[in-house]
Design a protein around this motif. Structure first.
Motif, PDB file in Angstrom:
ATOM      1  N   ASP A 102       0.851  -1.212   0.000  1.00 50.86           N
ATOM      2  CA  ASP A 102       0.000   0.000   0.000  1.00 50.86           C
ATOM      3  C   ASP A 102       0.874   1.245   0.000  1.00 50.86           C
ATOM      4  N   LEU A 103       1.877   1.260   0.886  1.00 47.44           N
ATOM      5  CA  LEU A 103       2.736   2.443   1.015  1.00 47.44           C
ATOM      6  C   LEU A 103       3.557   2.657  -0.256  1.00 47.44           C
ATOM      7  N   ALA A 104       4.044   1.556  -0.849  1.00 46.14           N
ATOM      8  CA  ALA A 104       4.824   1.677  -2.086  1.00 46.14           C
ATOM      9  C   ALA A 104       3.951   2.258  -3.199  1.00 46.14           C
ATOM     10  N   LEU A 105       2.716   1.787  -3.294  1.00 46.06           N
ATOM     11  CA  LEU A 105       1.825   2.262  -4.363  1.00 46.06           C
ATOM     12  C   LEU A 105       1.505   3.751  -4.189  1.00 46.06           C
ATOM     13  N   GLU A 106       1.467   4.205  -2.910  1.00 45.57           N
ATOM     14  CA  GLU A 106       1.265   5.646  -2.658  1.00 45.57           C
ATOM     15  C   GLU A 106       2.418   6.475  -3.220  1.00 45.57           C
ATOM     16  N   LYS A 107       3.615   5.878  -3.207  1.00 45.40           N
ATOM     17  CA  LYS A 107       4.819   6.638  -3.602  1.00 45.40           C
ATOM     18  C   LYS A 107       5.115   6.530  -5.099  1.00 45.40           C
ATOM     19  N   ILE A 108       4.590   5.492  -5.763  1.00 45.73           N
ATOM     20  CA  ILE A 108       4.931   5.265  -7.180  1.00 45.73           C
ATOM     21  C   ILE A 108       3.799   5.774  -8.068  1.00 45.73           C
ATOM     22  N   SER A 109       4.148   6.705  -8.955  1.00 48.37           N
ATOM     23  CA  SER A 109       3.135   7.255  -9.856  1.00 48.37           C
ATOM     24  C   SER A 109       2.785   6.225 -10.946  1.00 48.37           C
ATOM     25  N   SER A 110       1.526   6.259 -11.395  1.00 45.25           N
ATOM     26  CA  SER A 110       1.112   5.361 -12.493  1.00 45.25           C
ATOM     27  C   SER A 110       1.606   5.886 -13.831  1.00 45.25           C
ATOM     28  N   ASP A 111       1.970   7.192 -13.873  1.00 43.36           N
ATOM     29  CA  ASP A 111       2.266   7.834 -15.172  1.00 43.36           C
ATOM     30  C   ASP A 111       3.746   8.048 -15.454  1.00 43.36           C
ATOM     31  N   ILE A 112       4.596   7.839 -14.441  1.00 46.10           N
ATOM     32  CA  ILE A 112       6.022   8.149 -14.636  1.00 46.10           C
ATOM     33  C   ILE A 112       6.851   6.874 -14.449  1.00 46.10           C
ATOM     34  N   PRO A 113       7.737   6.563 -15.403  1.00 46.67           N
ATOM     35  CA  PRO A 113       8.579   5.366 -15.226  1.00 46.67           C
ATOM     36  C   PRO A 113       9.478   5.524 -13.990  1.00 46.67           C
ATOM     37  N   CYS A 114       9.717   4.428 -13.316  1.00 46.03           N
ATOM     38  CA  CYS A 114      10.626   4.493 -12.163  1.00 46.03           C
ATOM     39  C   CYS A 114      11.247   3.120 -11.938  1.00 46.03           C
ATOM     40  N   LYS A 115      12.319   3.123 -11.125  1.00 49.98           N
ATOM     41  CA  LYS A 115      13.020   1.864 -10.839  1.00 49.98           C
ATOM     42  C   LYS A 115      12.775   1.465  -9.383  1.00 49.98           C
ATOM     43  N   VAL A 116      12.325   0.235  -9.210  1.00 51.40           N
ATOM     44  CA  VAL A 116      11.985  -0.274  -7.874  1.00 51.40           C
ATOM     45  C   VAL A 116      12.828  -1.509  -7.595  1.00 51.40           C
ATOM     46  N   LEU A 117      13.276  -1.630  -6.342  1.00 54.05           N
ATOM     47  CA  LEU A 117      14.042  -2.822  -5.940  1.00 54.05           C
ATOM     48  C   LEU A 117      13.357  -3.491  -4.757  1.00 54.05           C
ATOM     49  N   ASP A 118      13.080  -4.800  -4.871  1.00 58.10           N
ATOM     50  CA  ASP A 118      12.526  -5.580  -3.755  1.00 58.10           C
ATOM     51  C   ASP A 118      13.622  -6.508  -3.243  1.00 58.10           C
ATOM     52  N   LEU A 119      14.031  -6.296  -1.999  1.00 55.73           N
ATOM     53  CA  LEU A 119      15.123  -7.095  -1.416  1.00 55.73           C
ATOM     54  C   LEU A 119      14.558  -8.269  -0.620  1.00 55.73           C
ATOM     55  N   GLY A 120      14.968  -9.497  -0.950  1.00 57.11           N
ATOM     56  CA  GLY A 120      14.459 -10.683  -0.256  1.00 57.11           C
ATOM     57  C   GLY A 120      13.065 -10.990  -0.763  1.00 57.11           C
ATOM     58  N   THR A 121      12.968 -11.254  -2.045  1.00 61.46           N
ATOM     59  CA  THR A 121      11.642 -11.288  -2.689  1.00 61.46           C
ATOM     60  C   THR A 121      10.839 -12.557  -2.378  1.00 61.46           C
ATOM     61  N   GLY A 122      11.507 -13.655  -2.010  1.00 58.64           N
ATOM     62  CA  GLY A 122      10.775 -14.893  -1.697  1.00 58.64           C
ATOM     63  C   GLY A 122       9.912 -15.338  -2.871  1.00 58.64           C
ATOM     64  N   SER A 123       8.599 -15.440  -2.636  1.00 61.66           N
ATOM     65  CA  SER A 123       7.667 -15.843  -3.707  1.00 61.66           C
ATOM     66  C   SER A 123       7.515 -14.763  -4.769  1.00 61.66           C
ATOM     67  N   GLY A 124       8.046 -13.564  -4.493  1.00 58.68           N
ATOM     68  CA  GLY A 124       7.886 -12.450  -5.436  1.00 58.68           C
ATOM     69  C   GLY A 124       6.629 -11.638  -5.154  1.00 58.68           C
ATOM     70  N   ALA A 125       5.967 -11.929  -4.035  1.00 62.42           N
ATOM     71  CA  ALA A 125       4.661 -11.312  -3.765  1.00 62.42           C
ATOM     72  C   ALA A 125       4.705  -9.778  -3.852  1.00 62.42           C
ATOM     73  N   ILE A 126       5.713  -9.163  -3.220  1.00 61.50           N
ATOM     74  CA  ILE A 126       5.762  -7.693  -3.193  1.00 61.50           C
ATOM     75  C   ILE A 126       6.106  -7.162  -4.588  1.00 61.50           C
ATOM     76  N   ALA A 127       7.193  -7.672  -5.153  1.00 60.17           N
ATOM     77  CA  ALA A 127       7.688  -7.164  -6.442  1.00 60.17           C
ATOM     78  C   ALA A 127       6.641  -7.334  -7.543  1.00 60.17           C
ATOM     79  N   ILE A 128       6.034  -8.507  -7.597  1.00 56.81           N
ATOM     80  CA  ILE A 128       5.094  -8.810  -8.685  1.00 56.81           C
ATOM     81  C   ILE A 128       3.808  -7.986  -8.537  1.00 56.81           C
ATOM     82  N   THR A 129       3.351  -7.810  -7.302  1.00 57.39           N
ATOM     83  CA  THR A 129       2.137  -7.004  -7.092  1.00 57.39           C
ATOM     84  C   THR A 129       2.389  -5.565  -7.544  1.00 57.39           C
ATOM     85  N   ILE A 130       3.557  -5.018  -7.155  1.00 55.82           N
ATOM     86  CA  ILE A 130       3.871  -3.639  -7.563  1.00 55.82           C
ATOM     87  C   ILE A 130       3.971  -3.570  -9.098  1.00 55.82           C
TER      88      ILE A 130
END
Ligand SMILES: C[S@@+](CC[C@H](N)C(=O)[O-])C[C@H]1O[C@@H](n2cnc3c(N)ncnc32)[C@H](O)[C@@H]1O
Length: 283
Positions: A102-130
């Motif tokens: 939720d907090l990440a989505l608040e910070k990431i705009s839908s209209d502007i490209p950006c680079k995100v890093l998920d550390l310790g992704t496990g199943s990928g739940a956080i990275a893939i959802t974002i």
């Protein structure tokens, strides 16, 4: 554990199995064997099961009786309304981690490209959802476990996400010279000898995903102290932690040159995530 196998119906199975495991678990396991939903079980109590269905169901109930988590038995868990494949090489995604997303989505705009890093992704739940909800985000997901990486890659493919790249790395080690706009992590944060590690579902989950040294802060310390070299100025670090680690995390963020530092509680009222913005910014 053996059920009667002569003309056994959905109603018989539900009532017999609940002597061994909670009704909710019985229902979920039976739905998965019969490939039906809850409404179907309620509407067809008189339907007979065939012997192979009874045997499969018995096997699943036996696994649950031995304590194995439902998510590993079924091989999947829902997170942010998406179904993720899981196996014992990855942590079962937790509902409280949805706060981090939720907090990440608040910070990431839908209209502007950006680079995100998920550390310790496990199943990928956080990275893939974002990645799924922010199509212009270029998401890198790292884990030190090759088995976890295989699961995250499978989930990215199965969930049809192409803007996430999963790589093997010991935290930031494989990312020399790379900078991101947002770094997010749900790292291991349990004290190494916490008795809960040998109880309940946690017994079946990888220790690598859970335990983090004498005070549970080893990974959090390392991530916070190294993050500045991998964030663009103005970029955010969002990190999940234990119920008593918010204050320590905020202090570490301050020491590492972050501003706009804050912590947020999850739905249970537990301080669960701390965040900071790299650089000197007014509140
Ligand atoms: C608490 S789990 C989080 C998994 C997933 N992000 C989630 O929220 O469901 C922590 C993850 O960190 C990974 N991990 C542990 N040590 C690591 C390291 N040194 N470098 C990279 N990943 C590591 C574990 O393999 C595990 O997948």
């Amino acid at each position: 554990m053996n059920f009667e196998t002569q003309h056994i119906t959905i109603a018989n199975v539900l009532s017999q199995a609940r002597n061994f495991i909670p009704y909710h678990d019985v229902r979920i396991l039976l739905q998965s064997v019969l490939k039906v939903n809850h409404a179907y079980l309620i509407a067809h109590p008189e339907q007979s099961l065939i012997p192979t269905q009874i045997q499969t169901f018995q096997l699943l109930v036996t696994r649950r009786v031995s304590g194995e988590p439902i998510a590993y038995i079924l091989g999947e868990r829902e997170f942010y309304s998406l179904k993720f494949k899981v196996n014992p090489s990855v942590l079962i995604p937790r509902p409280e981690t949805e706060l981090l997303v939720d907090l990440a989505l608040e910070k990431i705009s839908s209209d502007i490209p950006c680079k995100v890093l998920d550390l310790g992704t496990g199943s990928g739940a956080i990275a893939i959802t974002i990645a799924k909800l922010r199509l212009l985000a270029n998401v890198t997901a790292v884990d030190s476990s090759v088995d976890a990486i295989a699961v995250a890659k499978k989930n990215a493919k199965y969930l049809n996400v192409s803007n996430v790249h999963v790589i093997k790395s010991d935290w930031f080690e494989g990312l020399a010279g790379e900078r991101f706009d947002l770094v997010i992590s749900n790292p291991p944060y349990v004290i190494f000898d916490d008795p809960r590690l040998s109880q309940g579902d946690l017994r079946f989950e990888p220790q690598l995903a859970l335990a983090a040294g004498l005070d549970g802060m080893d990974c959090i310390r390392l991530i916070i102290s190294s993050a500045a070299s991998h964030l663009n100025v103005g970029g955010w670090l969002l990190i999940e932690h234990g119920y008593n680690q918010a204050k320590m995390s905020r202090q570490l963020l301050k020491k590492a040159g972050f501003s706009n530092i804050f912590s947020r509680s999850d739905l249970a009222g537990i301080m669960r995530v701390s965040c900071g913005r790299y650089g000197n910014f007014l509140q």
